[in-house]
Design a protein around this motif. Structure first.
Motif, PDB file in Angstrom:
ATOM      1  N   LEU A  53       0.835  -1.199   0.000  1.00 32.68           N
ATOM      2  CA  LEU A  53       0.000   0.000   0.000  1.00 32.68           C
ATOM      3  C   LEU A  53       0.870   1.250   0.000  1.00 32.68           C
ATOM      4  O   LEU A  53       0.482   2.291  -0.512  1.00 32.68           O
ATOM      5  CB  LEU A  53      -0.890   0.035   1.253  1.00 32.68           C
ATOM      6  CG  LEU A  53      -1.921  -1.078   1.420  1.00 32.68           C
ATOM      7  CD1 LEU A  53      -2.629  -0.950   2.762  1.00 32.68           C
ATOM      8  CD2 LEU A  53      -2.942  -1.015   0.296  1.00 32.68           C
ATOM      9  N   LEU A  54       2.040   1.130   0.596  1.00 33.08           N
ATOM     10  CA  LEU A  54       2.884   2.285   0.831  1.00 33.08           C
ATOM     11  C   LEU A  54       4.143   2.230  -0.039  1.00 33.08           C
ATOM     12  O   LEU A  54       4.767   1.174  -0.162  1.00 33.08           O
ATOM     13  CB  LEU A  54       3.275   2.277   2.328  1.00 33.08           C
ATOM     14  CG  LEU A  54       3.683   3.566   3.000  1.00 33.08           C
ATOM     15  CD1 LEU A  54       2.643   4.654   2.832  1.00 33.08           C
ATOM     16  CD2 LEU A  54       3.922   3.310   4.479  1.00 33.08           C
ATOM     17  N   GLN A  55       4.469   3.382  -0.601  1.00 29.06           N
ATOM     18  CA  GLN A  55       5.734   3.467  -1.352  1.00 29.06           C
ATOM     19  C   GLN A  55       6.887   3.401  -0.347  1.00 29.06           C
ATOM     20  O   GLN A  55       6.765   3.954   0.742  1.00 29.06           O
ATOM     21  CB  GLN A  55       5.836   4.817  -2.064  1.00 29.06           C
ATOM     22  CG  GLN A  55       4.830   5.021  -3.164  1.00 29.06           C
ATOM     23  CD  GLN A  55       4.728   6.474  -3.581  1.00 29.06           C
ATOM     24  OE1 GLN A  55       5.330   7.360  -2.990  1.00 29.06           O
ATOM     25  NE2 GLN A  55       3.950   6.706  -4.612  1.00 29.06           N
TER      26      GLN A  55
ATOM     27  N   LYS B 392      -0.593   3.447  -7.815  1.00 34.50           N
ATOM     28  CA  LYS B 392      -0.409   2.105  -7.258  1.00 34.50           C
ATOM     29  C   LYS B 392      -0.205   2.107  -5.744  1.00 34.50           C
ATOM     30  O   LYS B 392      -0.756   1.315  -5.025  1.00 34.50           O
ATOM     31  CB  LYS B 392       0.793   1.438  -7.926  1.00 34.50           C
ATOM     32  CG  LYS B 392       0.676   1.349  -9.434  1.00 34.50           C
ATOM     33  CD  LYS B 392      -0.142   0.161  -9.827  1.00 34.50           C
ATOM     34  CE  LYS B 392      -0.209   0.035 -11.342  1.00 34.50           C
ATOM     35  NZ  LYS B 392      -1.038  -1.073 -11.755  1.00 34.50           N
ATOM     36  N   LYS B 393       0.662   3.032  -5.262  1.00 36.19           N
ATOM     37  CA  LYS B 393       0.973   3.031  -3.834  1.00 36.19           C
ATOM     38  C   LYS B 393       0.852   4.442  -3.273  1.00 36.19           C
ATOM     39  O   LYS B 393       0.940   5.417  -4.012  1.00 36.19           O
ATOM     40  CB  LYS B 393       2.411   2.536  -3.613  1.00 36.19           C
ATOM     41  CG  LYS B 393       2.607   1.057  -3.847  1.00 36.19           C
ATOM     42  CD  LYS B 393       4.047   0.688  -3.527  1.00 36.19           C
ATOM     43  CE  LYS B 393       4.309  -0.781  -3.787  1.00 36.19           C
ATOM     44  NZ  LYS B 393       5.715  -1.139  -3.559  1.00 36.19           N
ATOM     45  N   TYR B 394       0.694   4.517  -1.988  1.00 37.30           N
ATOM     46  CA  TYR B 394       0.553   5.813  -1.327  1.00 37.30           C
ATOM     47  C   TYR B 394       1.891   6.247  -0.733  1.00 37.30           C
ATOM     48  O   TYR B 394       2.699   5.424  -0.322  1.00 37.30           O
ATOM     49  CB  TYR B 394      -0.493   5.719  -0.216  1.00 37.30           C
ATOM     50  CG  TYR B 394      -1.867   5.397  -0.747  1.00 37.30           C
ATOM     51  CD1 TYR B 394      -2.746   6.404  -1.092  1.00 37.30           C
ATOM     52  CD2 TYR B 394      -2.268   4.078  -0.932  1.00 37.30           C
ATOM     53  CE1 TYR B 394      -3.998   6.115  -1.607  1.00 37.30           C
ATOM     54  CE2 TYR B 394      -3.515   3.777  -1.443  1.00 37.30           C
ATOM     55  CZ  TYR B 394      -4.376   4.800  -1.775  1.00 37.30           C
ATOM     56  OH  TYR B 394      -5.599   4.512  -2.289  1.00 37.30           O
ATOM     57  N   ALA B 395       2.075   7.573  -0.658  1.00 39.98           N
ATOM     58  CA  ALA B 395       3.308   8.093  -0.063  1.00 39.98           C
ATOM     59  C   ALA B 395       3.240   7.991   1.450  1.00 39.98           C
ATOM     60  O   ALA B 395       4.239   7.773   2.131  1.00 39.98           O
ATOM     61  CB  ALA B 395       3.515   9.536  -0.485  1.00 39.98           C
ATOM     62  N   SER B 396       2.036   8.169   1.983  1.00 41.00           N
ATOM     63  CA  SER B 396       1.863   7.991   3.432  1.00 41.00           C
ATOM     64  C   SER B 396       0.437   7.537   3.708  1.00 41.00           C
ATOM     65  O   SER B 396      -0.471   7.831   2.935  1.00 41.00           O
ATOM     66  CB  SER B 396       2.155   9.295   4.173  1.00 41.00           C
ATOM     67  OG  SER B 396       1.171  10.253   3.851  1.00 41.00           O
ATOM     68  N   ILE B 397       0.273   6.825   4.807  1.00 49.01           N
ATOM     69  CA  ILE B 397      -1.072   6.355   5.196  1.00 49.01           C
ATOM     70  C   ILE B 397      -1.313   6.771   6.638  1.00 49.01           C
ATOM     71  O   ILE B 397      -0.467   6.546   7.489  1.00 49.01           O
ATOM     72  CB  ILE B 397      -1.194   4.814   5.038  1.00 49.01           C
ATOM     73  CG1 ILE B 397      -1.152   4.467   3.551  1.00 49.01           C
ATOM     74  CG2 ILE B 397      -2.484   4.295   5.647  1.00 49.01           C
ATOM     75  CD1 ILE B 397      -1.172   2.991   3.253  1.00 49.01           C
TER      76      ILE B 397
END
Lengths: 312, 397
Positions: A53-55, B392-397
């Protein structure tokens, strides 16, 4: 036993802050693997990276021997996720919520129905099937959260602090459930900042701080990494400097704290530490109250390695 | 289908959303109806009584205004009610300045124009309302085109009356150059209801408030915005599939809400939208599409918590609706005169304008033009949103 999760040299930065610092982990099939660390140590970040989910800035993550990417749907099919925050639809009933999330994994209606029923049975929410989440207590809500993550019978279950703000009775039920899932064949990754929970259910533990693994192994192996073998606490008022110095001279002495009439002495591994300390106090005719001895906990491991408490 | 039904249920049971997107427009519509009065809503649009005080040479102006007016009788300095059946915009009364002041105070006339010359005309009104704004709009249009009018008048004085007709068309937001054939009865007003603007803007608002649904959908889909987003992103179902299902559920509910609103307005309040309900529903569907796109766009692009996003979305929607005439019925025309480009990009104005065009024009071209522009705006916003959501992906969650 095959490797289920392999994290190599993982680095995740938020600007100048290094959240994960060259983290390496290998989790074997059938393990209940605990990730223990204080809030902000990088546990959830590691999990988010693991779920693609996270880079992240550097490193490799593989699950069931394959690199995991956001579109690794085949891999994701075998993973169950239960996050810290309850993730259910407020306007769907218990049964509908479980069916919804199970449906994201299982398309076959008949099979799904069976799995949903089993999940409801597993978390003991049978009598609450038609309830909406807001009608459930905190503990029941957590159980629903778990059911939504495990209904599709995943091979790998990731639980990120699933017992936060849960009453002790519900907590025990959740922990028993996790053990049961493991007995049924699932590999578990369990993150928590509650060392008691980790000690209770995990077969292997990684203690992490500031995004780094500072201790790794079974709980016994982790405890063996530190000098402290026993901590003796005595309620004893009015000790003077000379007396404290004498205590420092006892065999296996490692560290000592004396504050508000509470004497806390840490001894390295060795026998008869308690007897020696009490004999000394009697010899000196010093009155003392409550006395107890503790074997090292994971908190002691964390304390000795980082110099701070797990719950700081 | 199962996921679609669950989403439908999830949205239907979110009472606060239903309030803002269905109950609120119906309540507001009822308030409009109560404020303007049943009689007024059902009344045909009558000519506006206007005083004219001539204190100089203004032949061109007189020729123009006579072209769109009937002359009312003045007895002992008092304006008498005209019974003329002619299709004109104004009933004009030639009065002295003192008489005009008195008649305005008595509301026998809605405004008076103090005319010193063709160029120097001042408008006096007692209160600011939709009627006075129509007179003001006429005067502004006249002034804006005065040099052309004078030239035409000098060459062919008889054509001046036709210029008046042109100005009148513009008052309703459309010039003859841009649009096709004007239905006489709509222009001159036998069937024109000045308060209908509020209902057009209200329907536009209902469409745009659909953005609340999509903003909720985006929140529940993005891993960096909610725990539900994390769980859904961790699942082996494509994000675009989930987004499509969310949007379809939201569009379904909103369309049903719009139909309910129309049933209430037409069936209970007896608002006359001039027929063509199928086209109005087509327009509403396009409006809902844009409303959803706005919600998706704000939900995706704006950083911060839900409250911030909801605040921005409400502000954007209400501003759009304000400029489409929700708070002041003639705003659409004012914008048409001063910033026509804004009416071409304001979704609420496009919706209201499309409804206007259905009521006024024989041709469906202006209507479909507005539909197409709306669909383009919605699609552009969606392309931006999807480009971000698809990441595709997040920098932060």
């Amino acid at each position: 036993m095959s490797t289920v999760v392999k994290i190599e040299n993982l680095v995740k930065r938020y600007g100048d802050l290094v959240a994960i610092d060259h983290l390496n982990l290998e989790i074997q099939e059938g393990e209940v693997f605990g990730l223990l660390g204080p809030n902000g140590s990088g546990k959830s970040t590691t999990i988010h990276c693991l779920l693609a989910l996270l880079q992240y800035n550097k490193g490799n993550i593989s699950v069931f021997g394959q690199e995991i990417r956001p579109d690794s749907y085949d891999l994701k099919r075998d993973i169950g996720v239960i996050m810290q925050n309850v993730a259910v639809f407020e306007k769907l009933t218990v049964e509908e919520n479980i069916d919804y999330f199970c449906g994201l994994y299982i398309k076959n209606k008949k099979k799904r129905k069976k799995l949903v029923d089993e999940a409801i049975e597993f978390v003991e929410l049978n009598e609450f099937r038609k309830y909406y989440p807001k009608k459930l207590s905190g503990g029941l809500l957590r159980r629903l959260n778990i059911a939504c993550g495990i209904a599709h019978k995943p091979k790998l279950i990731i639980l990120d602090e699933p017992t936060v703000a849960v009453d002790p009775q519900s907590r025990n039920k959740i922990l028993e459930g996790i053990k049961k899932l493991n007995e049924e064949g699932a590999t578990i990754i369990y993150t928590s900042h509650y060392m008691e929970e980790i000690e209770q259910i995990c077969t292997r533990i990684a203690i992490i701080d500031k995004g780094k693994v500072i201790a790794l192994g079974t709980k016994e192996e982790c405890k063996a990494m530190i000098k402290t073998g026993e901590t003796i606490t005595v309620d004893v008022p009015g000790l003077n400097g000379e007396q404290l110095k004498s205590i420092e001279g006892l065999p296996h002495f490692y560290k000592m704290e004396y504050e508000n009439s509470i004497l806390k002495v840490r001894f390295e591994k060795g026998k008869h530490n308690l007897i020696r300390l009490l004999d000394y106090l009697k010899e000196q005719d010093i009155d003392f109250g409550r006395v107890y001895s503790e074997v090292p906990s994971l908190n002691d491991v964390f304390l000795e390695i980082t110099g701070k408490e797990l719950r700081d | 289908m199962r996921l679609y039904l669950y989403h439908l249920k999830n949205l239907i049971k979110t009472k606060e959303l239903l309030f803002w997107t269905m109950a609120f427009p119906i309540i507001l519509g009822t308030l409009f109806f109560a404020a303007f009065g049943n009689a007024k809503m059902e009344d045909n649009f009558s000519r506006i009584p206007v005083g004219v005080v001539i204190e100089g040479q203004a032949d061109a102006f007189e020729a123009v205004i006579k072209g769109i007016s009937v002359e009312g009788e003045v007895k002992n300095g008092k304006a008498l009610k005209s019974n003329s059946k002619k299709d004109t915009l104004f009933t004009i009364y030639y009065l002295s300045k003192e008489e005009a002041k008195k008649e305005l105070k008595k509301e026998s006339i809605k405004a008076y124009m103090f005319v010193k010359s063709d160029e120097d005309i001042t408008l006096f009104v007692d209160k600011s309302d939709i009627i006075s704004s129509i007179v003001e709009t006429f005067l502004n249009e006249y002034k804006a085109q005065m040099s052309a009018i004078q030239m035409i008048f000098e060459e062919n004085p008889e054509r001046a009356a036709k210029i008046g007709q042109k100005l009148m068309n513009k008052i309703y937001g459309k010039s003859e150059e841009n649009f096709i054939v004007l239905k006489e009865e709509s222009v001159s007003g036998d069937k024109y209801n000045p308060y209908i603007n509020y209902f057009y803007a209200l329907i536009a608002m209902t469409c745009l408030f659909g953005s609340m649904f999509s903003q909720k959908g985006i929140k529940e889909l993005q891993a960096d915005q909610s725990a539900l987003g994390v769980r859904r992103n961790a699942a082996p179902t494509k994000k675009m599939t989930m987004l499509f299902i969310d949007v379809m559920a939201a569009l379904t509910i909103q369309f049903v809400e719009i139909v309910i609103a129309f049933i209430y307005f037409i069936g209970i309040l007896k608002i006359d939208f001039g027929g063509k309900i199928v086209y109005m529903l087509i327009m509403s569907a396009a409006g809902i599409y844009v409303g959803n796109s706005i919600g998706m766009f704000i939900g995706t692009v704006v950083k911060g918590n839900s409250a911030k996003k909801e605040g921005i979305m409400l502000a954007v929607n209400l501003l759009c609706c304000h400029f489409a005439g929700l708070m002041f019925g003639d705003m659409l025309n004012i914008m048409e005169q001063h910033a026509p480009w804004f009416n071409r990009i304001n979704p609420a104005a496009l919706i209201a304008n499309a409804f206007h065009s259905l009521a006024i024009y024989n041709s469906l071209e202006p209507f479909f033009m507005n539909v197409v522009i709306l669909l383009i705006i919605g699609t552009v916003l969606n392309v931006f949103s999807i480009a971000i959501i698809r990441r595709k992906k997040y920098a932060s969650i």
